[in-house]
Structure formats: C-alpha cells, structure tokens
Design a protein around this motif. Structure first.
Motif, short mmCIF file in Angstrom:
data_model
loop_
_atom_site.label_atom_id
_atom_site.label_comp_id
_atom_site.label_asym_id
_atom_site.label_seq_id
_atom_site.Cartn_x
_atom_site.Cartn_y
_atom_site.Cartn_z
N HIS A 88 0.81 -1.21 0.00
CA HIS A 88 0.00 0.00 0.00
C HIS A 88 0.85 1.27 0.00
N LYS A 89 1.83 1.37 0.90
CA LYS A 89 2.46 2.70 1.00
C LYS A 89 3.90 2.70 1.49
N SER A 90 4.44 1.60 1.91
CA SER A 90 5.70 1.70 2.61
C SER A 90 6.84 0.96 1.91
N VAL A 91 6.91 1.11 0.60
CA VAL A 91 7.94 0.44 -0.18
C VAL A 91 9.33 0.89 0.29
N LYS A 92 9.46 2.18 0.57
CA LYS A 92 10.77 2.70 0.98
C LYS A 92 11.26 2.02 2.25
N SER A 93 10.42 1.94 3.27
CA SER A 93 10.83 1.34 4.53
C SER A 93 11.18 -0.13 4.35
N HIS A 94 10.38 -0.83 3.57
CA HIS A 94 10.64 -2.24 3.32
C HIS A 94 11.98 -2.42 2.61
N ALA A 95 12.23 -1.60 1.59
CA ALA A 95 13.47 -1.69 0.84
C ALA A 95 14.67 -1.39 1.74
N MET A 96 14.54 -0.38 2.58
CA MET A 96 15.63 -0.03 3.50
C MET A 96 15.95 -1.21 4.42
N ASN A 97 14.92 -1.84 4.95
CA ASN A 97 15.13 -2.99 5.83
C ASN A 97 15.78 -4.15 5.07
N ALA A 98 15.31 -4.38 3.83
CA ALA A 98 15.88 -5.47 3.04
C ALA A 98 17.35 -5.20 2.72
N PHE A 99 17.68 -3.95 2.41
CA PHE A 99 19.08 -3.62 2.12
C PHE A 99 19.94 -3.77 3.37
N VAL A 104 24.03 -6.98 6.31
CA VAL A 104 24.42 -7.76 7.48
C VAL A 104 24.79 -9.19 7.09
N ASN A 105 24.06 -9.74 6.11
CA ASN A 105 24.27 -11.13 5.70
C ASN A 105 25.24 -11.29 4.53
N PHE A 106 25.76 -10.17 4.02
CA PHE A 106 26.59 -10.23 2.81
C PHE A 106 25.86 -11.01 1.72
N ASP A 107 24.61 -10.58 1.48
CA ASP A 107 23.71 -11.34 0.60
C ASP A 107 23.38 -10.52 -0.65
N PRO A 108 24.13 -10.68 -1.75
CA PRO A 108 23.85 -9.90 -2.96
C PRO A 108 22.52 -10.28 -3.61
N ASN A 109 22.08 -11.52 -3.42
CA ASN A 109 20.81 -11.94 -4.02
C ASN A 109 19.64 -11.16 -3.45
N LEU A 110 19.64 -10.95 -2.13
CA LEU A 110 18.57 -10.16 -1.52
C LEU A 110 18.63 -8.72 -2.00
N PHE A 111 19.82 -8.17 -2.12
CA PHE A 111 19.96 -6.80 -2.63
C PHE A 111 19.37 -6.69 -4.03
N ASN A 112 19.77 -7.60 -4.91
CA ASN A 112 19.31 -7.53 -6.30
C ASN A 112 17.82 -7.80 -6.43
N LYS A 113 17.31 -8.72 -5.61
CA LYS A 113 15.87 -9.00 -5.63
C LYS A 113 15.09 -7.76 -5.21
N THR A 114 15.57 -7.08 -4.17
CA THR A 114 14.90 -5.86 -3.69
C THR A 114 14.99 -4.76 -4.74
N TYR A 115 16.16 -4.60 -5.31
CA TYR A 115 16.36 -3.56 -6.34
C TYR A 115 15.45 -3.83 -7.54
N ASN A 116 15.39 -5.06 -7.98
CA ASN A 116 14.56 -5.39 -9.15
C ASN A 116 13.07 -5.18 -8.86
N SER A 117 12.65 -5.43 -7.63
CA SER A 117 11.24 -5.18 -7.29
C SER A 117 10.94 -3.68 -7.31
N LEU A 118 11.91 -2.87 -6.91
CA LEU A 118 11.74 -1.40 -6.97
C LEU A 118 11.66 -0.93 -8.42
N LYS A 119 12.46 -1.56 -9.29
CA LYS A 119 12.50 -1.16 -10.69
C LYS A 119 11.18 -1.35 -11.40
#
Length: 299
Positions: A88-99, A104-119
């Motif tokens: 509904h409204k909080s994409v920014k907060s969710h993305a910040m938490n995912a990043f 913390v996990n050194f997880d590039p897959n989570l970064f790219n998955k989050t970035y691609n969902s934003l795109k």
C-alpha cells in the motif's frame, strides 16, 4: 555462509532498527516480542531471526500500529502483515530494511531481488534519490555508531555502485548533445569515496554532456594534458576525506597553478570538506556546492 553475522547485541538491534535499547527491553518484558539468549556474563544476544522480526515490527510500528496490536499478531503472520503494508504505501521502509539485511548477511541476491522489485515501479533516478540516498545517509550514522564494520560498508556500497555503473553504461552509447561544457570528474589523491561522483557522471550524461571520468585518487599532474585537447573544461570533484581542512585552499591554489594556467577552466567542488572553505577567498573559476541538486541547477 561462514561470513554471515548470526549473533547480535542489543546495541546492534538499536542501530539497525532505530528503536532504543531501553524500548526493546520493555517490548521483550511486556509483550515477549523477542527472546534473547544470554551469555555466561548475562549479556543479551539476539539471532538473525530476531533481527528480522524486529525490523518487521519496526516497519509496522513506524506506520502507526500500536505495539500492543503488533504483539497480538501470530509470529508466522508478521511477514504477511508487512507485505500488505508495503503493497500500500511503505515500499521505501521495506526496501531499506531489506538492504540492511542484505548488508548484514553479505547477501547480494537479496539486494538484487529488492532492487529489481523497486525497478518495476520506479526509474533508476527515483530509486537513487528516494531509497539509496536515505540508505547511504543512515549507513553513515551506523558507521559513526560502530553499528557496522568496514566489510559491511564496502560490500553494500559496491553493490550500489554496480547499479550506477550499469545505468551509466546505457547513457554512454548516446552521443553528447551539449557542447558548451566538458566535465572532468575526478577525486583528489588518496580520496576513494566515489559513489557521489559516479552518480553525478550519470546525471551529466543524462543531460547530454560529454564527461571524462577519471575516478578516484587522481594526482593533479596527471590531468595537465586535458586542456590541450578540450576547451571550456569543468573539473568536478568530491572532497570527502581529503584534502584535509588546513590544506584545502593550498590544494585549490595548486590546481590553479598546475592545471588552470590559462584561466580557461573551472573547478567545481562538492563534499563534506567544502564547509571549511572561505568562499569569498576562492578564485573566480572555483565554485563550491552544498549538494548534487544545487550543482545540477548550475549546469
């Protein structure tokens, strides 16, 4: 997975979530939201799952949910509530938490998955200004508070730089349409913080300018030949760590002496160190800017 951080202190949770340690303790005691383990010296420690749960709780809490209502949500349903809110409204907060979790996990897959969902809903420029800039600002605060290590910072900033470079590459296949200025982007010797410079290069290409990207730690004497090949050069740099405060004006004087001998070029400066410049003492060809936006308005 040997490099993944799995145990966190309450101070880590405070730094990563923005919730004060005192409040976290109250939530534990009153609502049993987290279940820390304790060391032999009775110090609380938290698992990665606890961090994930707290970040989800924080997202709901910061969007108007009462903590008593959050406590009533079954633990398995908590991620579902977060996804509903994000939709509904909080994409920014969710993305910040995912990043943060990616870092913390050194997880590039989570970064790219989050970035691609934003795109799917945002342009690269929107992602950079709305998500990456606030995230990098928070990263700086975490660094100051010792909430992250240099390896965390290098890992996540490298991923962000990859996205800037990938989008810049698309622009470099288009011939420049503006001929009034040529921008030379560089960092002073021993300066390595280049995210701002990389993004500025993207913005200038987007506006149709020719750019010459020289990158980090560039000695002045290596740039003396540029004036032989181009006119109306605008050298553009970030002063984040160097030159040191006491050497700022000396550096500018050296630039004028070595590169701008004919007074035909300009030096534009961004970065934290610019606040120490005495602007009325700057040569006419030198300008200091407080932000990328201010500089782009001057272009």
């Amino acid at each position: 997975m040997n490099n993944v951080k799995k145990i966190f202190s309450i101070r880590d949770l405070e730094n990563l979530s923005g919730i004060k340690a005192h409040t976290i303790r109250i939530w534990e005691k009153r609502y049993e939201l987290l279940s820390p383990e304790r060391t032999s010296t009775n110090i609380r420690t938290y698992s990665l799952e606890s961090l994930q749960k707290l970040l989800n709780i924080t997202l709901l809490y910061n969007n108007g949910w009462k903590i008593s209502k959050i406590a009533e949500i079954p633990e398995d349903d908590l991620p579902l509530k977060v996804r509903e809110l994000v939709a509904h409204k909080s994409v920014k907060s969710h993305a910040m938490n995912a990043f943060k979790l990616s870092m913390v996990n050194f997880d590039p897959n989570l970064f790219n998955k989050t970035y691609n969902s934003l795109k799917s809903d945002k342009s690269f420029r929107e992602i950079f200004w709305e998500i990456f800039i606030p995230f990098l600002e928070e990263l700086g605060l975490l660094w100051q508070a010792n909430g992250i290590s240099p390896s965390h910072e290098h890992f996540i900033t490298h991923l962000i730089k990859q996205k800037i470079i990938a989008n810049t590459d698309k622009m470099e296949h288009v011939s420049p349409s503006r001929k009034d200025k040529v921008f030379v982007l560089f960092l002073p010797e021993n300066e390595i913080h280049d995210i701002g410079l990389l993004y500025l290069n993207y913005e200038l290409l987007l506006r149709g300018y020719q750019t010459i990207f020289l990158g980090a730690t560039m000695p002045l004497e290596f740039m003396t030949d540029l004036e032989k090949n181009f006119s109306n050069l605008h050298f553009l740099s970030y002063f984040t760590v160097v030159p040191t405060q006491e050497k700022l004006h000396d550096y500018i004087g050296e630039f004028t002496k070595k590169i701008n001998k004919n007074k035909e070029s300009n030096l534009w400066i961004l970065g934290q160190k610019t606040k120490y410049l005495t602007k009325d003492k700057l040569p006419e060809s030198v300008r200091a800017f407080e932000s990328i936006q201010e500089l782009l308005e001057a272009v």
